[in-house]
Write an enzyme that holds these catalytic residues in place. Structure first.
Site, mmCIF file in Angstrom:
data_model
loop_
_atom_site.group_PDB
_atom_site.id
_atom_site.type_symbol
_atom_site.label_atom_id
_atom_site.label_comp_id
_atom_site.label_asym_id
_atom_site.label_seq_id
_atom_site.Cartn_x
_atom_site.Cartn_y
_atom_site.Cartn_z
ATOM 1 N N TYR A 58 0.119 -6.760 1.327
ATOM 2 C CA TYR A 58 -0.321 -5.604 2.126
ATOM 3 C C TYR A 58 -0.397 -5.939 3.617
ATOM 4 O O TYR A 58 -0.179 -5.051 4.453
ATOM 5 C CB TYR A 58 -1.623 -5.009 1.567
ATOM 6 C CG TYR A 58 -1.328 -4.285 0.265
ATOM 7 C CD1 TYR A 58 -0.606 -3.094 0.278
ATOM 8 C CD2 TYR A 58 -1.685 -4.830 -0.961
ATOM 9 C CE1 TYR A 58 -0.267 -2.452 -0.890
ATOM 10 C CE2 TYR A 58 -1.355 -4.191 -2.151
ATOM 11 C CZ TYR A 58 -0.645 -2.998 -2.105
ATOM 12 O OH TYR A 58 -0.291 -2.363 -3.269
ATOM 13 N N HIS A 109 -3.005 7.426 -3.238
ATOM 14 C CA HIS A 109 -2.919 6.003 -3.565
ATOM 15 C C HIS A 109 -3.569 5.097 -2.530
ATOM 16 O O HIS A 109 -3.291 3.904 -2.487
ATOM 17 C CB HIS A 109 -1.447 5.607 -3.779
ATOM 18 C CG HIS A 109 -0.833 6.275 -4.980
ATOM 19 N ND1 HIS A 109 0.528 6.347 -5.196
ATOM 20 C CD2 HIS A 109 -1.413 6.903 -6.035
ATOM 21 C CE1 HIS A 109 0.754 6.997 -6.338
ATOM 22 N NE2 HIS A 109 -0.405 7.343 -6.856
ATOM 23 N N GLY A 177 10.680 13.629 -1.422
ATOM 24 C CA GLY A 177 10.908 12.187 -1.395
ATOM 25 C C GLY A 177 10.117 11.374 -2.396
ATOM 26 O O GLY A 177 9.544 10.346 -2.033
ATOM 27 N N THR A 178 10.114 11.836 -3.641
ATOM 28 C CA THR A 178 9.468 11.020 -4.674
ATOM 29 C C THR A 178 10.326 11.016 -5.929
ATOM 30 O O THR A 178 10.955 12.033 -6.261
ATOM 31 C CB THR A 178 8.044 11.520 -5.015
ATOM 32 O OG1 THR A 178 7.574 10.833 -6.182
ATOM 33 C CG2 THR A 178 7.981 13.013 -5.264
ATOM 34 N N SER A 179 10.342 9.865 -6.616
ATOM 35 C CA SER A 179 11.100 9.752 -7.870
ATOM 36 C C SER A 179 10.337 10.385 -9.023
ATOM 37 O O SER A 179 10.849 10.425 -10.138
ATOM 38 C CB SER A 179 11.376 8.279 -8.163
ATOM 39 O OG SER A 179 10.149 7.580 -8.304
HETATM 40 P P1 OAD Z 1 10.018 5.846 -5.122
HETATM 41 O O1 OAD Z 1 10.538 4.651 -4.407
HETATM 42 O O2 OAD Z 1 9.803 5.766 -6.585
HETATM 43 O O3 OAD Z 1 10.992 7.073 -4.864
HETATM 44 C C1 OAD Z 1 11.448 7.333 -3.571
HETATM 45 C C2 OAD Z 1 12.208 8.664 -3.571
HETATM 46 O O4 OAD Z 1 12.559 8.943 -2.226
HETATM 47 C C3 OAD Z 1 13.494 8.668 -4.387
HETATM 48 O O5 OAD Z 1 13.547 9.817 -5.224
HETATM 49 C C4 OAD Z 1 14.588 8.716 -3.314
HETATM 50 O O6 OAD Z 1 15.745 9.444 -3.729
HETATM 51 C C5 OAD Z 1 13.870 9.441 -2.193
HETATM 52 N N1 OAD Z 1 14.409 9.189 -0.834
HETATM 53 C C6 OAD Z 1 15.035 8.107 -0.353
HETATM 54 N N2 OAD Z 1 15.355 8.280 0.950
HETATM 55 C C7 OAD Z 1 14.904 9.518 1.292
HETATM 56 C C8 OAD Z 1 14.915 10.289 2.497
HETATM 57 N N3 OAD Z 1 15.465 9.821 3.614
HETATM 58 N N4 OAD Z 1 14.342 11.516 2.470
HETATM 59 C C9 OAD Z 1 13.780 12.001 1.330
HETATM 60 N N5 OAD Z 1 13.744 11.324 0.178
HETATM 61 C C10 OAD Z 1 14.304 10.095 0.149
HETATM 62 O O7 OAD Z 1 8.680 6.279 -4.351
HETATM 63 P P2 OAD Z 1 7.476 7.200 -4.858
HETATM 64 O O8 OAD Z 1 7.976 8.254 -5.803
HETATM 65 O O9 OAD Z 1 6.734 7.628 -3.665
HETATM 66 O O10 OAD Z 1 2.360 3.487 -5.760
HETATM 67 O O11 OAD Z 1 6.641 6.140 -5.676
HETATM 68 C C11 OAD Z 1 5.402 6.509 -6.200
HETATM 69 C C12 OAD Z 1 4.446 5.358 -6.207
HETATM 70 O O12 OAD Z 1 5.070 4.230 -6.830
HETATM 71 C C13 OAD Z 1 4.070 4.841 -4.836
HETATM 72 O O13 OAD Z 1 3.023 5.580 -4.237
HETATM 73 C C14 OAD Z 1 3.637 3.433 -5.116
HETATM 74 C C15 OAD Z 1 4.744 3.030 -6.073
HETATM 75 O O14 OAD Z 1 4.454 2.045 -6.989
HETATM 76 C C16 OAD Z 1 1.518 2.439 -5.682
HETATM 77 O O15 OAD Z 1 1.819 1.367 -5.204
HETATM 78 C C17 OAD Z 1 0.159 2.711 -6.270
#
Ligand code: OAD
Length: 239
Positions: A58, A109, A177-179
Site C-alpha cells: 500500500y 473498499h 470500469g469494473t469487471s
Molecule cells: P478490475 O481490474 O477487476 O476491472 C477493471 C475494469 O476496468 C475492467 O472491466 C476493464 O475492462 C476496465 N477498464 C480498463 N481500462 C479502462 C478505461 N480506460 N476506462 C474504463 N474502464 C476500463 O477492477 P475492479 O472491478 O474495480 O478490491 O476490481 C474490484 C476490486 O477488486 C477492487 O476494488 C479491488 C480488487 O481486488 C480490493 O482490493 C478490496
C-alpha cells in the site's frame, strides 16, 4: 428546468475509472493481480501472516497515487452535478473523485490516503502527501498500532448498506470500469428500482443483465457520450 428537483444520478465506479490517470487496474492484462498474490497483499489472512509485505504494497500504491491526477472522466462526473444530483459509489481506494471535486463519494473498499487503528474503537487518520509510508510499527499519538484503511478480502464491507440505500433512490444508474468480479459491490445493480435506466461504460464489458445499455468505451470517452445523451433526455419536454 426545475433546479430544485434534479434527477438522482448514481455512478458506481471501479478501477477502470482511474486507468486513464495511470493507476493500474487489477484483472486486466498486466494488472496488479498479475504481479502480486491478492491473498498475500490484500486479505486479512495475508495481513496477519506478513504485515510488512502488506504495508509495503500500500505504500507503493500511495506513491503512485500522489503522482496521478484526475482524468477527463472524473471531471465529467463533477460537471454532471450541474444538472443531476450525483452520488458516486466507488470500489476505488484512490482519492481522484474527491480531487476532481465530486461532492458525494462513498468508498466501498476503503481509502488509500488514510490509516486506521487496528483495534476497535477504530480511529481513522489522513496521511499527508509528504508522509506516505507506514510499517507494522506505525502507531498513533496514543501508541495504538495502525494499518491501511483498506477493506481486505475476508473482511466485511461496512459501507455497503449506505451504498444500497443510495442505489435504491437512483433515477439513473451508471456503472463504470469494473469487471464486476467482486461482491458485494457487483450486486449493487440488483437494487436499482424497476424501470430505472442503467448504463455500463467499459471498453471490455463484463456480461450484464438484460436491459443495461452498454457503452464499450473508456471512462472519459464513454462519459462524454453519456453526458450528451443524459442532457438531451433532460431537455425533452415531459410527456
Ligand atoms: P478490475 O481490474 O477487476 O476491472 C477493471 C475494469 O476496468 C475492467 O472491466 C476493464 O475492462 C476496465 N477498464 C480498463 N481500462 C479502462 C478505461 N480506460 N476506462 C474504463 N474502464 C476500463 O477492477 P475492479 O472491478 O474495480 O478490491 O476490481 C474490484 C476490486 O477488486 C477492487 O476494488 C479491488 C480488487 O481486488 C480490493 O482490493 C478490496
Amino acid at each position: 428546468m426545475n433546479q430544485t428537483h434534479k434527477p438522482k444520478l448514481v455512478i458506481s465506479t471501479g478501477a477502470g475509472m482511474s486507468a486513464e490517470s495511470g493507476i493500474s487496474t487489477f484483472r486486466d492484462s498486466g494488472g496488479l493481480w498479475e504481479q502480486h498474490n491478492v491473498m498475500d497483499v490484500a486479505s486479512a489472512d495475508g495481513f496477519a501472516r506478513n504485515p510488512e509485505l502488506v504495508h509495503r504494497f500500500y505504500n507503493a500504491r500511495r506513491h503512485d497515487l500522489v503522482k496521478a491526477q484526475p482524468n477527463a472522466g472524473h471531471r465529467a462526473i463533477v460537471d454532471l452535478e450541474k444538472d443531476f444530483d450525483v452520488y458516486v459509489i466507488t470500489q476505488n481506494v484512490d482519492d481522484l473523485h474527491e480531487r476532481a471535486g465530486s461532492s458525494h463519494v462513498t468508498h466501498l473498499h476503503g481509502e488509500l490516503m488514510k490509516v486506521r487503528t487496528i483495534d476497535p474503537p477504530y480511529r481513522v487518520y489522513a496521511l499527508s502527501p509528504d508522509n506516505l509510508d507506514t510499517t507494522p510499527e506505525s502507531r498513533d499519538a496514543d501508541g495504538r498500532l495502525l494499518r491501511p484503511h483498506i477493506v481486505f478480502f475476508q473482511e466485511a464491507v461496512p459501507e455497503i448498506e449506505t451504498a444500497i440505500e443510495i442505489v435504491r433512490e437512483a433515477d439513473i444508474f451508471v456503472v463504470i470500469g469494473t469487471s464486476m468480479a467482486v461482491y458485494p459491490a457487483a450486486s449493487l445493480i440488483n437494487f436499482v428500482r424497476p424501470g430505472v435506466p442503467v448504463y455500463y461504460i467499459d471498453p471490455r464489458p463484463a456480461p450484464t443483465p438484460a436491459g443495461v445499455k452498454v457503452i464499450a468505451k473508456t471512462a472519459s470517452e464513454g462519459l462524454a457520450e453519456l453526458s450528451r445523451e443524459l442532457r438531451s433526455i433532460l431537455s425533452q419536454p415531459p410527456l
